[in-house]
Scaffold this active site. Structure first.
Site, PDB file in Angstrom:
ATOM      1  N   HIS A   1       0.847  -1.121   0.149  1.00  0.00           N
ATOM      2  CA  HIS A   1       0.087  -0.142   0.038  1.00  0.00           C
ATOM      3  C   HIS A   1       1.055   1.210   0.026  1.00  0.00           C
ATOM      4  CE1 HIS A   1      -4.415   0.028   0.947  1.00  0.00           C
ATOM      5  NE2 HIS A   1      -4.163   1.208   0.154  1.00  0.00           N
TER       6      HIS A   1
ATOM      7  N   CYS B   1      -1.242  -6.113 -20.174  1.00  0.00           N
ATOM      8  CA  CYS B   1      -1.793  -5.494 -18.774  1.00  0.00           C
ATOM      9  C   CYS B   1      -0.739  -5.573 -17.974  1.00  0.00           C
ATOM     10  CB  CYS B   1      -3.312  -5.768 -18.417  1.00  0.00           C
ATOM     11  SG  CYS B   1      -3.283  -7.540 -18.364  1.00  0.00           S
TER      12      CYS B   1
HETATM   13  C1  PEP Z   1       0.207 -10.151 -14.837  1.00  0.00           C
HETATM   14  O1  PEP Z   1       0.525 -11.280 -14.552  1.00  0.00           O
HETATM   15  O2  PEP Z   1       0.839  -9.400 -15.569  1.00  0.00           O
HETATM   16  C2  PEP Z   1      -0.880  -9.493 -14.531  1.00  0.00           C
HETATM   17  C3  PEP Z   1      -1.409  -8.225 -15.151  1.00  0.00           C
HETATM   18  O3  PEP Z   1      -1.658 -10.126 -13.592  1.00  0.00           O
HETATM   19  P1  PEP Z   1      -1.311 -10.053 -11.985  1.00  0.00           P
HETATM   20  O4  PEP Z   1      -0.238  -8.854 -11.855  1.00  0.00           O
HETATM   21  O5  PEP Z   1      -2.520  -9.605 -11.051  1.00  0.00           O
HETATM   22  O6  PEP Z   1      -1.048 -11.373 -11.705  1.00  0.00           O
END
Ligand code: PEP
Ligand code: MG
Length: 539
Positions: free
Chosen positions: A192, A499
């Site tokens: 956080h 992402c």
């Molecule tokens: C990833 O693995 O790149 C992703 C976006 O998911 P998380 O970071 O939530 O595992």
């Protein structure tokens, strides 16, 4: 950076500590160890007195939190309100009061009661659960401080705060207007505090290992993740040059925020944002982005009080869809398990990153999955919703998840409940999908999760400082897979976005564009810098 004391180095050889950048930036200032000097609690002999003392300390800590809330806004205020609510929660305080009845002193009783709560969350590096452990540690310390009446000493203006890990309240109570930074021996870039530091532009490096005390000026390079003590003139000059270049880039980036992202060669690139808490959207101007490329829903599942019901989820999703006003919002079904334990849902495992997480767990618990599916189907009528499944490894998982969506849509229709079927896509974060994307051609879209894809391709955990150098999205093996997925999507008209955190990293962006990506989803704090990096790329 502020303040330029003459003396850069205290005597001694140059010492460089390397960790992981949690919030990019540069700071030059004295070190301030914020964990030093805790006063000792002196117990009374009577349980009745100890009970009164603990209750008074809890009240004092609550009053201090209320004061901080009054001068804080947005997500940080919500976090403080969560802490305040925890302090008022009998299930947290009752075990401590019971221990006092058994003869324990107030400080010991409080410590033990919180230790049990904290332990369950401490090993996780997920945003939501580590943040919760940090909140609990924070609450524990605040009450202990109140018990010993030890007010925390403020850091001098412009100081670099060092310690093992830093509590969110300590961050919020510090005056950052004169610069300064944070250098932690442990900590996490997903905590956080790290999120707060990024949103306020406070440089922060985690995972530096044991740090010595030092009375000269230290140099914190939180762009590359280093702390320099007793810097020689060459290193100090290099530091100043990097800091100046960084400040220049930051300044220029603001000019790009309001413009659509286009490369230097004129190629348009879509830039969306990653969010978790629906409240995240309150500080984002929708006109500066192309929508939400990833809404993580674990946040809802990690809340105190059990798993979220259908209406709680529906309201959260609807809020974001309405905010986006017709721009796409990609909501990911819950990615619990692995490093993201959810009490009452996930199971204990020896090798959690390779275990029952993401879609595997959702399919194993259709009773819980169906609740989320219904909430998503109902929310879909309020905007441009897309849904994606995390941790897909084989086509059958996609087929089973899509079938559950179809079944729930039929059942909502039979009950006359308004709903719509969103396009269903998949995360590409398990190498099996990136290597054989043709097996998943019936998915509506692909979203590359570069955080997990990189850790699985490189066999280097995303949260382990010791192997951070191996965990690189620009390794040719990772880039080749990303390029293969982008090319496959292009040839078969399947939209492909990315992402993972790399999408917002200016240093990685040229590589991602070269690999053929034209759609990135980034953390809001990186939006301007990502757009600026795109504008400078030659693709
Ligand atoms: C990833 O693995 O790149 C992703 C976006 O998911 P998380 O970071 O939530 O595992
Ligand atoms: Mg992932």
């Amino acid at each position: 950076m502020h303040g330029r004391p003459d003396k850069i180095s205290a005597t001694g050889p140059e010492q460089r500590f390397t960790g992981i950048s949690a919030s990019a930036g540069y700071a030059r200032g004295p070190l301030f160890r914020f964990e030093a000097g805790a006063a000792k609690y002196v117990p009374s002999a009577s349980p009745a007195l100890e009970t009164g003392t603990l209750k008074a300390a809890i009240n004092k800590a609550s009053a201090r939190l209320a004061e901080l809330i009054a001068s804080t806004a947005g997500e940080a205020a919500e976090m403080l309100e969560f802490q305040l609510a925890m302090l008022a929660d009998d299930s947290l305080t009752d075990p401590a009061l019971a221990s006092i009845e058994k003869g324990f002193a107030a400080d010991e009783a409080w410590n033990d009661a919180l230790a049990a709560e904290i332990a369950g969350y401490e090993s996780s590096d997920d945003d939501y659960f580590r943040a919760r452990a940090a909140d609990l540690r924070d609450i524990r310390q605040q009450v202990l401080d109140a018990l010993t009446s030890s007010e925390s000493v403020s850091a001098p203006p412009g100081a670099i705060l060092i310690g093992n890990d830093i509590a969110p309240t300590r961050f919020l109570a510090t005056d950052w207007t004169q610069g300064g930074g944070i250098a932690l021996s442990a900590g996490s870039s997903a905590s956080h505090v790290a999120m707060l530091a990024r949103s306020r532009g406070v440089p922060m490096v985690v995972g530096l290992g044991p740090l010595p005390d030092h009375d000269g000026i230290a140099l914190l390079d939180a762009e590359h993740g280093t702390l320099l003590l007793c810097a020689g003139s060459e290193a100090a000059e290099l530091f100043e040059a990097s800091a100046k270049a960084f400040a220049g880039r930051q300044q220029r980036a603001q000019d790009y925020l309001r413009r659509p992202a286009v490369t230097a060669s004129g190629t348009p690139v879509r830039v969306q944002v990653n969010i978790a808490d629906p409240a995240d959207v309150e500080s984002i101007d929708i006109s500066t982005c192309d929508g939400v490329g990833l809404m993580r829903t674990e946040f809802l599942f990690g809340k105190a009080g059990g798993l979220p019901d259908e209406d709680t989820q529906y309201r959260a999703y609807r809020k974001v869809l309405e905010w986006a006003g017709g721009k796409p919002v990609t909501i990911r079904t819950v990615d619990a398990g692995g490093d993201k334990p959810v009490p009452g849902f996930t199971v204990e495992e020896g090798n959690p990153f390779l275990g029952l997480r993401g879609i595997r767990l959702s399919l194993a618990r259709p009773d819980i999955f169906r609740v989320q599916i219904r909430a998503l189907l109902r929310a879909a009528i309020h905007g441009n919703l897309k849904v994606m499944f995390p941790m897909i490894a084989v086509p059958e998982e996609y087929g089973r998840a899509a079938k559950l969506f179809a079944e729930e849509a039929r059942s909502l229709a039979a009950s006359g409940v308004a709903h719509a079927m969103p396009p269903l896509g998949i995360m590409v974060e398990v190498p099996s999908v990136a290597i054989a994307p043709e097996l998943f051609a019936n998915a509506a879209f692909f979203s590359i999760g570069s955080n997990d894809l990189t850790q699985y391709v490189m066999a280097a955990a995303r949260d382990n400082t010791a192997v951070a150098a191996l965990n690189s999205v620009t390794n040719p093996a990772v880039l080749r897979l990303i390029e293969a997925v982008a090319t496959f999507g292009h040839e078969h008209s399947i939209p492909v976005s990315l992402c993972g955190d790399a999408g917002g990293d200016p240093a990685s962006i040229p590589y991602l564009l070269k690999a053929g990506l034209r759609d990135l989803s980034v953390v809001p704090a990186q939006l301007a810098l990502a757009k600026a990096a795109i504008a400078e790329a030659e693709e």
